[in-house]
Scaffold this active site. Structure first.
Site, PDB file in Angstrom:
ATOM      1  N   GLY A 128       0.840  -1.184   0.000  1.00 11.13           N
ATOM      2  CA  GLY A 128       0.000   0.000   0.000  1.00 11.13           C
ATOM      3  C   GLY A 128       0.876   1.235   0.000  1.00 11.13           C
ATOM      4  O   GLY A 128       1.250   1.761  -1.045  1.00 11.13           O
ATOM      5  N   ILE A 154      -9.688  -0.824  -4.783  1.00 13.90           N
ATOM      6  CA  ILE A 154      -9.554  -0.052  -6.009  1.00 13.90           C
ATOM      7  C   ILE A 154     -10.833   0.758  -6.260  1.00 13.90           C
ATOM      8  O   ILE A 154     -11.905   0.199  -6.523  1.00 13.90           O
ATOM      9  CB  ILE A 154      -9.238  -0.966  -7.208  1.00 13.90           C
ATOM     10  CG1 ILE A 154      -7.978  -1.790  -6.911  1.00 13.90           C
ATOM     11  CG2 ILE A 154      -9.083  -0.128  -8.468  1.00 13.90           C
ATOM     12  CD1 ILE A 154      -6.758  -0.972  -6.566  1.00 13.90           C
ATOM     13  N   THR A 155     -10.686   2.078  -6.187  1.00 12.85           N
ATOM     14  CA  THR A 155     -11.825   2.975  -6.365  1.00 12.85           C
ATOM     15  C   THR A 155     -12.406   2.850  -7.763  1.00 12.85           C
ATOM     16  O   THR A 155     -11.681   2.830  -8.760  1.00 12.85           O
ATOM     17  CB  THR A 155     -11.393   4.431  -6.120  1.00 12.85           C
ATOM     18  OG1 THR A 155     -10.896   4.552  -4.786  1.00 12.85           O
ATOM     19  CG2 THR A 155     -12.559   5.388  -6.310  1.00 12.85           C
ATOM     20  N   GLY A 341     -25.832  15.561  21.233  1.00  9.41           N
ATOM     21  CA  GLY A 341     -26.427  14.255  20.929  1.00  9.41           C
ATOM     22  C   GLY A 341     -26.918  14.156  19.506  1.00  9.41           C
ATOM     23  O   GLY A 341     -26.845  13.086  18.884  1.00  9.41           O
ATOM     24  N   GLU A 364      -4.409   7.677  -0.875  1.00  4.54           N
ATOM     25  CA  GLU A 364      -3.449   8.480  -1.635  1.00  4.54           C
ATOM     26  C   GLU A 364      -2.266   8.914  -0.760  1.00  4.54           C
ATOM     27  O   GLU A 364      -1.732  10.011  -0.900  1.00  4.54           O
ATOM     28  CB  GLU A 364      -4.131   9.668  -2.320  1.00  4.54           C
ATOM     29  CG  GLU A 364      -5.136   9.196  -3.358  1.00  4.54           C
ATOM     30  CD  GLU A 364      -5.490  10.238  -4.403  1.00  4.54           C
ATOM     31  OE1 GLU A 364      -4.636  11.087  -4.719  1.00  4.54           O
ATOM     32  OE2 GLU A 364      -6.606  10.194  -4.910  1.00  4.54           O
ATOM     33  N   SER A 367      -1.215   9.829   6.418  1.00  2.00           N
ATOM     34  CA  SER A 367      -0.567  10.984   7.050  1.00  2.00           C
ATOM     35  C   SER A 367       0.883  10.679   7.402  1.00  2.00           C
ATOM     36  O   SER A 367       1.765  11.548   7.305  1.00  2.00           O
ATOM     37  CB  SER A 367      -1.338  11.391   8.315  1.00  2.00           C
ATOM     38  OG  SER A 367      -2.591  11.961   7.987  1.00  2.00           O
TER      39      SER A 367
END
Length: 385
Positions: A128, A154-155, A341, A364, A367
């Site tokens: 990844g 996979i988008t 709430g 993508e 962080s």
């Protein structure tokens, strides 16, 4: 782009998002699907090709213009942008960065019109953030290439017509070397798309695994032709840098919506006979979110300008993606807190955005990967010990 043309596009997209898509957000979340008439409208507006050059039928936006468009798209469910994000972003950029003239002429007009949906096939179960573990292989067989392996998360894979598949063409090469990119039609023999992933959020944006079993493609499917052999990682890195700046802008757009929702709720929700907007601790939450949003917006525009000028196409996009993806998470968390709430109940916009925002810190480039890139770009060889 002529400034007046850009202004017209941004105005049209703003109206479309706020009048046509926002009212459908709960339906999209519940049904995990974008209505067909919305998809058709996106094609008609040229959104499938906003970053593709005009010579190929796209709008030809540079990154500064694209960032302003992403600010508008971020106002609603990120599933909308995901429809056409890969065509303009990491998949389409593969061709723009590394494709031959013939490949660009064949595929880019179809991507820009929305006739074809493309996916970016890099991630694997053990590859990844670090592509060194990539095991999908491509071997020569006569003039063809034969691919074997699998891809994960996979988008747009369930609706894709073509996937930019990264495969190892030199098994003896170390690390991220020896990787090439192939245009693989999803109807090719041996290609199987797995079931849609069940995700935490971003419903309506589909991802799935892709399986490649002795998939044969012609030599023309190698992105970049003969010059593209073993150059896949360099192509991916350039595409991801562009994509990171775009995602940062999208996060800014979502933060803007969350600030709006927080302010409107604080103005109208009463406690003890007065609106909670009069409570200073609530004001503090709002002030922090407004500050985060404005800082992210300014950062993205600055990074986009440097990218367009060619002065920084590595560190800046990582800085923007890192800051803005973390920023929108903070803003979403505060928005839920302001709502109390109600912010924990399905059907309330900030609850949905809270779930949607979490993914931005992962895809993508996580962080942590952005931190590594930023540090290495800043420290140079000293960062490597």
């Amino acid at each position: 782009m002529d400034p007046s043309d850009l202004a017209d596009i941004l105005s049209a997209v703003r109206d479309f998002v706020r009048k046509e898509v926002v009212p459908l957000e709960e339906q999209i979340d519940e049904e995990d699907a974008i209505p067909e008439h919305v998809i058709a409208a996106c094609k008609d507006m040229g959104l499938y090709g906003f970053a593709i050059p005009q010579e190929y039928g796209g709008l030809g936006m540079n990154l500064t213009e694209e960032a302003q468009l992403a600010f508008e798209l971020g106002w609603t469910t990120p599933a909308l942008r995901s429809l056409f994000g890969t065509n303009n972003g990491i998949a389409g950029q593969v061709l723009l960065v590394g494709g031959t003239d013939e490949q660009k002429a064949e595929w880019l007009p179809r991507l820009a019109s929305g006739e074809v949906t493309a996916s970016f096939g890099l991630t694997e179960a053990d590859a990844g953030s670090d592509p060194a573990g990539l095991t999908t292989s491509a071997r020569r067989d006569g003039s063809d290439w034969v691919l074997n392996g699998s891809k994960r998360y996979i988008t747009n894979a369930p609706v894709a017509d073509v996937i930019m598949v990264f495969a190892r063409t030199n098994p003896d090469a170390a690390g991220n070397r020896g990787i090439s990119t192939f245009l693989v039609p999803t109807d090719a023999k041996g290609v199987t798309i797995g079931p849609k992933d069940r995700k935490m959020g971003q419903f309506g944006a589909w991802t799935a695994d892709v399986y490649l079993d002795e998939v044969r493609v012609p030599a023309e499917a190698l992105v970049g032709g003969a010059d593209g052999v073993d150059r896949g990682f360099q192509t991916a890195a350039k595409c991801l840098a562009h994509g990171r700046a775009h995602i940062a802008a999208l996060c800014v757009g979502m933060a803007g919506r969350l600030v709006h929702e927080s302010i409107e709720f604080a103005r109208t929700r009463e406690q003890g006979g007065r609106p909670i907007a009069s409570f200073q601790l609530v004001q503090g939450l709002i002030a922090d979110s407004v500050t985060d949003h404005m800082a992210g917006r300014a950062l993205v525009l600055d990074v986009a300008r440097a990218y367009d000028e060619g002065t920084d196409r590595v560190r800046g996009p990582s800085v923007a993606k890192y800051f803005c993806s973390e920023m929108v998470g903070r803003v979403a968390d505060r928005a839920v807190q302001v709502h109390g709430g109600a912010g924990y109940i399905r059907g309330v916009a900030v609850e949905r955005f809270y779930r949607d925002a979490r993914l931005f810190r992962i895809y993508e480039g996580t962080s942590q990967i952005q931190q590594v890139i930023i540090a290495r770009q800043s420290l140079g060889d000293a960062a490597r010990g």
